[in-house]
Design a protein around this motif. Structure first.
Motif, mmCIF file in Angstrom:
data_model
loop_
_atom_site.group_PDB
_atom_site.id
_atom_site.type_symbol
_atom_site.label_atom_id
_atom_site.label_comp_id
_atom_site.label_asym_id
_atom_site.label_seq_id
_atom_site.Cartn_x
_atom_site.Cartn_y
_atom_site.Cartn_z
ATOM 1 N N ASN A 91 -11.090 3.326 -0.814
ATOM 2 C CA ASN A 91 -9.618 3.340 -1.771
ATOM 3 C C ASN A 91 -10.563 2.253 -3.575
ATOM 4 O O ASN A 91 -9.908 1.806 -3.355
ATOM 5 C CB ASN A 91 -8.656 3.052 -2.116
ATOM 6 C CG ASN A 91 -7.392 3.162 -3.483
ATOM 7 O OD1 ASN A 91 -8.200 3.740 -4.195
ATOM 8 N ND2 ASN A 91 -6.219 3.285 -3.177
ATOM 9 N N LYS A 92 -11.272 3.544 -4.071
ATOM 10 C CA LYS A 92 -11.651 2.952 -5.258
ATOM 11 C C LYS A 92 -11.543 2.076 -6.136
ATOM 12 O O LYS A 92 -11.632 1.207 -6.677
ATOM 13 C CB LYS A 92 -12.609 3.883 -6.128
ATOM 14 C CG LYS A 92 -14.479 2.665 -6.185
ATOM 15 C CD LYS A 92 -14.877 4.401 -6.285
ATOM 16 C CE LYS A 92 -16.359 3.077 -7.098
ATOM 17 N NZ LYS A 92 -17.716 4.563 -7.160
ATOM 18 N N ALA A 100 -8.318 0.630 -6.510
ATOM 19 C CA ALA A 100 -7.272 -0.219 -5.330
ATOM 20 C C ALA A 100 -8.486 -1.603 -5.367
ATOM 21 O O ALA A 100 -8.664 -2.536 -5.615
ATOM 22 C CB ALA A 100 -6.783 0.329 -4.199
ATOM 23 N N ASN A 101 -10.017 -1.180 -4.527
ATOM 24 C CA ASN A 101 -10.482 -1.365 -4.624
ATOM 25 C C ASN A 101 -11.055 -2.591 -6.240
ATOM 26 O O ASN A 101 -11.977 -3.766 -5.978
ATOM 27 C CB ASN A 101 -11.995 -1.377 -3.978
ATOM 28 C CG ASN A 101 -13.218 -2.134 -3.340
ATOM 29 O OD1 ASN A 101 -12.765 -3.554 -2.645
ATOM 30 N ND2 ASN A 101 -14.728 -1.828 -3.829
ATOM 31 N N ALA A 124 -9.047 -2.288 1.159
ATOM 32 C CA ALA A 124 -9.221 -1.073 0.191
ATOM 33 C C ALA A 124 -10.045 -0.509 0.127
ATOM 34 O O ALA A 124 -10.752 0.876 0.451
ATOM 35 C CB ALA A 124 -8.516 -0.931 -1.573
ATOM 36 N N TYR A 125 -11.644 -1.208 0.076
ATOM 37 C CA TYR A 125 -12.572 -0.939 0.333
ATOM 38 C C TYR A 125 -12.974 -0.198 2.093
ATOM 39 O O TYR A 125 -13.508 1.004 1.880
ATOM 40 C CB TYR A 125 -13.016 -2.057 0.569
ATOM 41 C CG TYR A 125 -15.298 -2.341 0.557
ATOM 42 C CD1 TYR A 125 -15.972 -1.963 -0.581
ATOM 43 C CD2 TYR A 125 -15.790 -2.115 1.981
ATOM 44 C CE1 TYR A 125 -16.889 -1.036 -0.061
ATOM 45 C CE2 TYR A 125 -17.376 -1.677 1.561
ATOM 46 C CZ TYR A 125 -17.646 -1.770 1.051
ATOM 47 O OH TYR A 125 -19.298 -1.289 0.973
ATOM 48 N N GLU A 151 0.679 -1.337 -0.099
ATOM 49 C CA GLU A 151 -0.051 0.077 -0.174
ATOM 50 C C GLU A 151 0.672 1.248 -0.016
ATOM 51 O O GLU A 151 0.700 2.157 -0.762
ATOM 52 C CB GLU A 151 -1.157 -0.091 1.476
ATOM 53 C CG GLU A 151 -2.011 -0.988 1.278
ATOM 54 C CD GLU A 151 -2.913 -1.647 2.274
ATOM 55 O OE1 GLU A 151 -2.846 -0.930 3.100
ATOM 56 O OE2 GLU A 151 -4.016 -2.412 2.441
ATOM 57 N N ALA A 162 -10.433 1.579 3.010
ATOM 58 C CA ALA A 162 -10.401 2.510 2.978
ATOM 59 C C ALA A 162 -10.935 3.833 2.483
ATOM 60 O O ALA A 162 -10.701 4.869 1.826
ATOM 61 C CB ALA A 162 -8.586 3.071 2.806
#
Lengths: 189, 479
Positions: free
Chosen positions: B218-219, B221-222, B213-214, B51, B216
């Motif tokens: 972070n679309k 990365a998700n 990622a979800y 990350e 956080a």
């Protein structure tokens, strides 16, 4: 509520209960009790495979080995057919007076294709039986559920389980020692 | 006996004092993970590498390896556009660096499969800290290996139907009785199965990254991790089949890894060249492959361990164990060197005898003795436990073994060919700049791929490391 969550809200949803456990022994016990109580539509989400959980949950042995075996046999048959047909049928060519087809020099390729197909069978079979690939679990949108890939063991009970009763099931999970119990709207896709 | 494994308060399974039997047997063995990290610590340590932004050192290193790789690719293009005459291969040394490098790289890969499959079947739990990166190394090594047989055909674009049984306008088929074709199937299968094995092992960890990622928000990365994790849920009904699939893959990878270098050795053993035509080749090659592979694992792992700060997970016990395997396989290789001489003498065949005397005393004796010193003599240092646990010593020796094992293949190939049956056909092989560039290029490609892996993919098998933490498994029914 972020935008990702907003999108999922629009989807078809159903209810369910999740119970979060932090101790492997506690969740093993809980899984056993749920199974004994007759719950069928429940699962335990864990960050790593937990020894003894399959037996406690009453999971039947998977048919996966048979799928892999069948795939391997297909591989062996394919390899032998390919080598025999190309050398002895489609383009027969006598080299050094040797027979058009013999088993001995055909072994290495037969062996390799058996292994290749077995591996594909095991991998694809595992994914198919698990209903993968998919986007994610239907519990995904509960932030506490997400701990199941990190540091918690999450018992999930579907609302369409015949024994499901919002209050009684919650109480049952509490008696089994769940650290946290949540009613969750699941989002089917 | 009250158990006190928990240094950190979030280490939550210590609340019950039971299971001291299991706890004590854990204590008697040297810990595989030091410092008692919690489950969350493992997630954090490994995910953080993926990350966080790459460090400056990473950019500098990958630029260097990238340039070397690019130079190698240029040399490959030059070869392809000009013809393989730009290599040093000649009569009588018709096979030289191309196949030496091929065998070298394939051999490197074997350690990864040994760690992931054979050590898994033997329940060697220490493998969990190193299997992910060793398997990645296998894949990259096989990619490097595959470059050589493809470019040695001279015209790779038509090599498709030379190498694979594809219908073509000549209505001819590949020669299924040629060991070279067996190689195509063996190496192809090896790559495919290694990739499947590696990816299956990766799925749960990619799901961990997806969930992080979800959480956080972070679309991007998700989305990426959702796609590549194939929607892994962590449900036990899934783990049940997953573990079975993993066991099957380990079970079939074991004979596979033994077969791959066996078949590679057939390239030589099935011919009638003195020095190649020996029955000891299959086991000798397999042992050598594992030997060289472990050397490469050590070379990379000792660097990764300190650069990525994984000292907690890749411990001196791991290094010690790997050095033991290095010694064991090294001794097998040394034994094979000796037996070859015995058989050459015992056979009474003058050509066979000549090849081996020539190996040790002829024009390539410098290569032969480099091989013996690097592979047989230097690793004897590891009889000492202190040396096995000395990182600097281990790293240097691993480099020597890498060099020695490259020379082993060169010695087998070039020395057996350069003195033909008739002295009028004798010759000597010297590499050209193209030979050297392509080999250096594959090293660059290998290291570049490994650096990309170390940055973007979890370098430790998160779920597997968690499973072996002390106290991670229920005590129920196990004592």
């Amino acid at each position: 509520m972020d935008t990702i969550e907003m999108e999922y809200r629009k989807m078809k949803s159903s209810e369910g209960i999740i119970g979060i456990f932090l101790h492997p022994d506690a969740v093993l016990n809980a899984a056993g009790e749920l199974h004994r109580a007759g719950y069928g539509k429940f699962d335990v989400h864990t960050p790593y495979p937990l020894h003894g959980l399959d037996e406690a949950m009453g999971i039947k042995r998977t048919v996966l080995p048979w799928i892999a075996l069948a795939a391997g046999l297909v591989g062996a048959a394919m390899a032998l057919t390919l080598q025999w047909w190309t050398a002895a049928v489609d383009y027969p060519l006598v080299i050094g007076g040797k027979p058009l087809f013999a088993l001995e020099p055909s072994i290495p390729i037969t062996f390799e294709l058996t292994i290749l197909l077995t591996a594909l069978g095991a991998a694809v079979g595992m994914l198919a039986l698990n209903g993968l690939p998919r986007w994610h679990s239907k519990w995904q949108h509960d932030p506490h559920f997400l701990r199941s890939t990190d540091d918690a063991f999450v018992v999930t009970i579907d609302a369409d389980d015949p024994l499901y009763d919002a209050e009684r099931t919650t109480e049952f999970l509490r008696s089994l020692g769940a650290e946290q119990i949540r009613t969750v709207m699941c989002h089917e896709e | 006996m009250k158990r006190t494994v928990d240094a950190s308060p979030q280490h939550h399974w210590s609340t019950e004092g039971g299971g001291s039997l299991a706890a004590r047997s854990d204590d008697l063995r040297e810990a595989l993970v030091v410092g008692q990290p919690s489950l969350n610590d493992v997630t954090e340590t490994v995910s953080a590498i993926v990350e966080r932004k790459p460090t400056k050192a990473w950019y500098v290193t990958i630029s260097i390896t990238g340039v070397v790789a690019a130079w190698g690719i240029f040399a490959i293009l030059y070869t392809t556009l000009t013809g393989i005459g730009v290599w040093g291969n000649n009569q009588p040394v018709g096979w030289a660096w191309d196949i030496t490098n091929f065998v070298f790289w394939i051999g490197i890969g074997h350690a990864g499969t040994l760690i992931s499959a054979i050590l898994f079947l033997f329940r060697q739990r220490w493998r969990t800290a190193i299997n992910r990166s060793a398997e990645a190394m296998t894949l990259f090594a096989v990619i490097c290996a595959l470059i050589f047989p493809i470019i040695h055909t001279g015209r790779p674009w038509v090599a498709v139907y030379w190498l694979l049984p594809l219908p073509n306008q000549m209505q001819m088929w590949v020669n299924f009785r040629s060991p070279l074709l067996w190689d195509v199937f063996a190496v192809g299968t090896y790559f495919a199965v290694s990739l499947i094995f590696w990816y299956i092992g990766l799925m749960p960890d990619l799901a961990t990254l997806r969930n992080r990622a979800y959480k956080a928000g972070n679309k991007l990365a998700n989305t990426i991790f959702t796609l590549v994790s194939l929607g892994w849920t962590g449900a036990n009904r899934h783990w049940h089949r997953y573990e079975k699939a993993y066991l099957i893959l380990a079970g079939i990878s074991t004979p596979l890894v033994l077969s791959v270098h066996t078949i590679v050795s057939f390239d030589f053993a099935v011919s009638v060249i003195p020095g190649w035509h020996t029955t000891i080749f299959p086991p000798y090659f397999v042992a050598g492959a594992i030997f060289s592979g472990f050397a490469m694992v050590l070379t990379l792992m000792i660097l990764a361990r300190s650069l990525l700060r994984l000292e907690q997970y890749i411990t001196l016990k791991h290094v010690d164990n790997m050095n033991k395997i290095l010694m064991a396989t090294g001794l097998m290789v040394g034994y094979a060197y000796g037996v070859e001489y015995f058989i050459a003498w015992y056979s009474g065949n003058p050509y066979e005898r000549f090849v081996f005397i020539n190996r040790a005393l002829g024009p390539y004796s410098w290569a032969y003795w480099t091989m013996v010193i690097c592979n047989v003599i230097i690793p004897q240092v590891f009889w000492s436990k202190r040396m096995r646990r000395n990182l600097a010593v281990t790293w240097v020796i691993s480099i020597f073994v890498n060099i020695g094992m490259w020379f082993e293949r060169f010695v087998i190939i070039a020395t057996s060919l350069h003195r033909d049956f008739l002295p009028s056909s004798w010759g000597y092989f010297t590499p050209t700049w193209v030979d050297v560039s392509i080999f250096a290029g594959t090293v660059g490609i290998f290291l570049t791929l490994f650096l990309l892996f170390a940055k973007f993919i979890p370098v430790l098998a998160i779920s597997e490391v968690k499973a072996i933490l002390p106290g991670a498994q229920p005590k129920h029914g196990h004592n």
